[in-house]
Design a protein around this motif. Structure first.
Motif: not given
Ligand code: ZN
Length: 93
Positions: A34-39, A18-19, A23-26
Motif C-alpha cells: 500500500q502506498n508504495g510500501e510493503y505493509t 497501490t503505489n 495508482s494501482l500496482n498489479d
C-alpha cells in the motif's frame, strides 16, 4: 487476472495494491502493498510460507500439512518479492 507477487494469492483489479502516487500496482495485493510500501516489510519468506500453508489448510481440512507445505514452499519463493532473480528489475524501474 494475476496473482500477488508477495503472498501469491490470485488478485483482480479490486485487490491490487497501490503505489506512492495512488495508482494501482498489479504486481501485489492490497494486503501486501500500500502506498508504495510493503505493509509488513519485516515478514520473512519462511513466515509467509507458514502463513499461506495454514490458510490453505484452513480452506481444505483434508489437505495434509506436508502437501500444503510442498505447494507453498515451491510457489512462494519464486514470487518477485522473494526471488533474487527479479531484484535487479526493480532497481532499474
Ligand atoms: Zn499479497
Amino acid at each position: 487476472m494475476g496473482f500477488c507477487n508477495s503472498c501469491g494469492r490470485p488478485i483482480v483489479k479490486e485487490d491490487y495494491g497501490t503505489n506512492k502516487d495512488g495508482s494501482l500496482n498489479d504486481e501485489f495485493c492490497c494486503d501486501c502493498y500500500q502506498n508504495g510500501e510493503y505493509t509488513e516489510p519485516d515478514i520473512t519468506l519462511e513466515e509467509m510460507i507458514v502463513r499461506k500453508t495454514k490458510e490453505m489448510m484452513a480452506k481444505n481440512d483434508r489437505l495434509p500439512e506436508t502437501h500444503a507445505t510442498a505447494i507453498t514452499a515451491t510457489f512462494i519463493p519464486g514470487l518477485k518479492r522473494w526471488n533474487p532473480e527479479f531484484q535487479d528489475d526493480y532497481k532499474t524501474l
